[in-house]
Design a protein around this motif. Sequence first.
Motif, PDB file in Angstrom:
ATOM      1  N   ASP A 116       0.821  -1.210   0.000  1.00 59.04           N
ATOM      2  CA  ASP A 116       0.000   0.000   0.000  1.00 59.04           C
ATOM      3  C   ASP A 116       0.858   1.265   0.000  1.00 59.04           C
ATOM      4  N   THR A 117       1.959   1.222   0.739  1.00 62.51           N
ATOM      5  CA  THR A 117       2.841   2.394   0.797  1.00 62.51           C
ATOM      6  C   THR A 117       3.498   2.652  -0.561  1.00 62.51           C
ATOM      7  N   VAL A 118       4.007   1.599  -1.152  1.00 64.71           N
ATOM      8  CA  VAL A 118       4.748   1.738  -2.418  1.00 64.71           C
ATOM      9  C   VAL A 118       3.828   2.016  -3.601  1.00 64.71           C
ATOM     10  N   CYS A 119       2.684   1.348  -3.647  1.00 65.69           N
ATOM     11  CA  CYS A 119       1.851   1.371  -4.856  1.00 65.69           C
ATOM     12  C   CYS A 119       0.554   2.181  -4.746  1.00 65.69           C
ATOM     13  N   LEU A 120       0.116   2.492  -3.538  1.00 70.18           N
ATOM     14  CA  LEU A 120      -1.185   3.148  -3.401  1.00 70.18           C
ATOM     15  C   LEU A 120      -1.129   4.507  -2.703  1.00 70.18           C
ATOM     16  N   ASN A 121      -0.040   4.819  -2.075  1.00 70.61           N
ATOM     17  CA  ASN A 121       0.056   6.094  -1.355  1.00 70.61           C
ATOM     18  C   ASN A 121       0.115   7.260  -2.354  1.00 70.61           C
ATOM     19  N   LEU A 125       3.083   8.276  -5.133  1.00 69.53           N
ATOM     20  CA  LEU A 125       2.813   8.232  -6.574  1.00 69.53           C
ATOM     21  C   LEU A 125       3.073   9.582  -7.229  1.00 69.53           C
ATOM     22  N   GLU A 126       2.718  10.658  -6.532  1.00 70.73           N
ATOM     23  CA  GLU A 126       2.964  11.998  -7.077  1.00 70.73           C
ATOM     24  C   GLU A 126       4.457  12.270  -7.197  1.00 70.73           C
ATOM     25  N   THR A 127       5.212  11.842  -6.201  1.00 69.31           N
ATOM     26  CA  THR A 127       6.667  12.020  -6.241  1.00 69.31           C
ATOM     27  C   THR A 127       7.274  11.179  -7.364  1.00 69.31           C
ATOM     28  N   ALA A 128       6.781   9.958  -7.497  1.00 66.91           N
ATOM     29  CA  ALA A 128       7.262   9.084  -8.577  1.00 66.91           C
ATOM     30  C   ALA A 128       6.937   9.668  -9.946  1.00 66.91           C
ATOM     31  N   TYR A 129       5.788  10.330 -10.025  1.00 67.16           N
ATOM     32  CA  TYR A 129       5.385  10.961 -11.289  1.00 67.16           C
ATOM     33  C   TYR A 129       6.325  12.109 -11.651  1.00 67.16           C
ATOM     34  N   ILE A 130       6.726  12.899 -10.659  1.00 68.54           N
ATOM     35  CA  ILE A 130       7.669  13.999 -10.886  1.00 68.54           C
ATOM     36  C   ILE A 130       9.006  13.447 -11.399  1.00 68.54           C
ATOM     37  N   ILE A 131       9.475  12.377 -10.762  1.00 63.82           N
ATOM     38  CA  ILE A 131      10.732  11.750 -11.201  1.00 63.82           C
ATOM     39  C   ILE A 131      10.583  11.221 -12.626  1.00 63.82           C
ATOM     40  N   TYR A 132       9.413  10.667 -12.921  1.00 66.60           N
ATOM     41  CA  TYR A 132       9.160  10.098 -14.247  1.00 66.60           C
ATOM     42  C   TYR A 132       9.202  11.169 -15.331  1.00 66.60           C
ATOM     43  N   ILE A 133       8.521  12.322 -15.114  1.00 67.98           N
ATOM     44  CA  ILE A 133       8.489  13.346 -16.161  1.00 67.98           C
ATOM     45  C   ILE A 133       9.866  14.011 -16.322  1.00 67.98           C
ATOM     46  N   SER A 151      -2.627   7.914 -11.674  1.00 72.21           N
ATOM     47  CA  SER A 151      -2.282   7.161 -10.463  1.00 72.21           C
ATOM     48  C   SER A 151      -2.126   5.674 -10.775  1.00 72.21           C
ATOM     49  N   ARG A 152      -3.020   5.129 -11.597  1.00 69.74           N
ATOM     50  CA  ARG A 152      -2.905   3.712 -11.967  1.00 69.74           C
ATOM     51  C   ARG A 152      -1.598   3.468 -12.714  1.00 69.74           C
ATOM     52  N   PHE A 153      -1.293   4.342 -13.651  1.00 70.27           N
ATOM     53  CA  PHE A 153      -0.077   4.203 -14.445  1.00 70.27           C
ATOM     54  C   PHE A 153       1.166   4.190 -13.551  1.00 70.27           C
ATOM     55  N   MET A 154       1.227   5.142 -12.613  1.00 67.75           N
ATOM     56  CA  MET A 154       2.384   5.202 -11.732  1.00 67.75           C
ATOM     57  C   MET A 154       2.407   4.034 -10.749  1.00 67.75           C
ATOM     58  N   ALA A 155       1.236   3.582 -10.315  1.00 68.69           N
ATOM     59  CA  ALA A 155       1.172   2.441  -9.389  1.00 68.69           C
ATOM     60  C   ALA A 155       1.731   1.176 -10.041  1.00 68.69           C
ATOM     61  N   TYR A 156       1.388   0.965 -11.316  1.00 66.99           N
ATOM     62  CA  TYR A 156       1.931  -0.196 -12.036  1.00 66.99           C
ATOM     63  C   TYR A 156       3.456  -0.099 -12.152  1.00 66.99           C
ATOM     64  N   ARG A 157       3.948   1.084 -12.461  1.00 69.09           N
ATOM     65  CA  ARG A 157       5.402   1.288 -12.574  1.00 69.09           C
ATOM     66  C   ARG A 157       6.080   1.084 -11.217  1.00 69.09           C
ATOM     67  N   GLN A 158       5.453   1.598 -10.177  1.00 74.04           N
ATOM     68  CA  GLN A 158       6.000   1.434  -8.836  1.00 74.04           C
ATOM     69  C   GLN A 158       6.095  -0.049  -8.459  1.00 74.04           C
ATOM     70  N   PHE A 159       5.074  -0.802  -8.802  1.00 68.04           N
ATOM     71  CA  PHE A 159       5.072  -2.230  -8.467  1.00 68.04           C
ATOM     72  C   PHE A 159       6.248  -2.943  -9.133  1.00 68.04           C
ATOM     73  N   ILE A 160       6.438  -2.696 -10.433  1.00 67.16           N
ATOM     74  CA  ILE A 160       7.521  -3.360 -11.161  1.00 67.16           C
ATOM     75  C   ILE A 160       8.882  -2.938 -10.604  1.00 67.16           C
ATOM     76  N   ASN A 161       9.056  -1.641 -10.352  1.00 63.32           N
ATOM     77  CA  ASN A 161      10.331  -1.170  -9.794  1.00 63.32           C
ATOM     78  C   ASN A 161      10.595  -1.762  -8.416  1.00 63.32           C
ATOM     79  N   TRP A 162       9.524  -1.902  -7.644  1.00 62.22           N
ATOM     80  CA  TRP A 162       9.648  -2.419  -6.281  1.00 62.22           C
ATOM     81  C   TRP A 162      10.074  -3.888  -6.269  1.00 62.22           C
ATOM     82  N   VAL A 163       9.338  -4.741  -6.988  1.00 64.83           N
ATOM     83  CA  VAL A 163       9.625  -6.179  -6.930  1.00 64.83           C
ATOM     84  C   VAL A 163      10.906  -6.545  -7.677  1.00 64.83           C
ATOM     85  N   ARG A 164      11.307  -5.728  -8.632  1.00 66.45           N
ATOM     86  CA  ARG A 164      12.555  -5.996  -9.361  1.00 66.45           C
ATOM     87  C   ARG A 164      13.739  -5.205  -8.791  1.00 66.45           C
TER      88      ARG A 164
END
Length: 210
Positions: A116-121, A125-133, A151-164
């Motif tokens: 929930d912290t990594v993928c749903l907070n 997600l907003e911080t990850a989006y800033i890094i992404y752009i 938010s969905r787009f960044m959550a999916y990216r966060q999940f992949i980055n997290w588990v890998r």
Amino acid sequence: MLTSVSHITFWHTASSTLDNRLKMSSSESELTNEMEIEGYQFEPEFTEDEIKSQNLASSPVVSVNERGMSLDWCTCENCTILPTFNECLCCNEFDHYVTDYINSHTKCISLHPDFDTVCLNPVILETAYIIYIRYKSQRGRAPDHLNNKQSRFMAYRQFINWVRRGQHLGKKFRVVIPSCVVTKIRGAFPSEDGNYEGFHEASDSDTDSE
């Protein structure tokens, strides 16, 4: 005189024999031509049902979602049936973990204490989006709040980055995210019209927008 008559008789006989051979050859040729023209007259004929069966047998096989009938393939007990076979993937079948995220205490990755912290907070997600752009060299200011699609787009990216653990997947390489993860992310950030993009194979013309 006798010799002359004998010669005449011989040539007459030889001529008759040659004529007969020519006639036989001509008859055989005509018979052969007849057989060639009607060479398929004794071939079996097919009924309409047999023709339909042959056409169906030669038709291309249509891909069917064999997992769309039940959740027997899900062992984490949190998956839902998604539109395609590839998307009906349980987290216990996912092979991109680099550490032991699923164990005897956590049977589903979507129930992991950090999920929930990594993928749903929203703040994460907003911080990850800033890094992404910034990574994409896009100009302008990030929005104050992400909409649900972002938010969905960044959550999916966060999940992949997290588990890998940040390991690079490779150019234009896409990973099918487990159904339980997709379901939980969509539940947190639902589409207004109920429609979702779903998984697509990568192509040369792909961008990172989803």
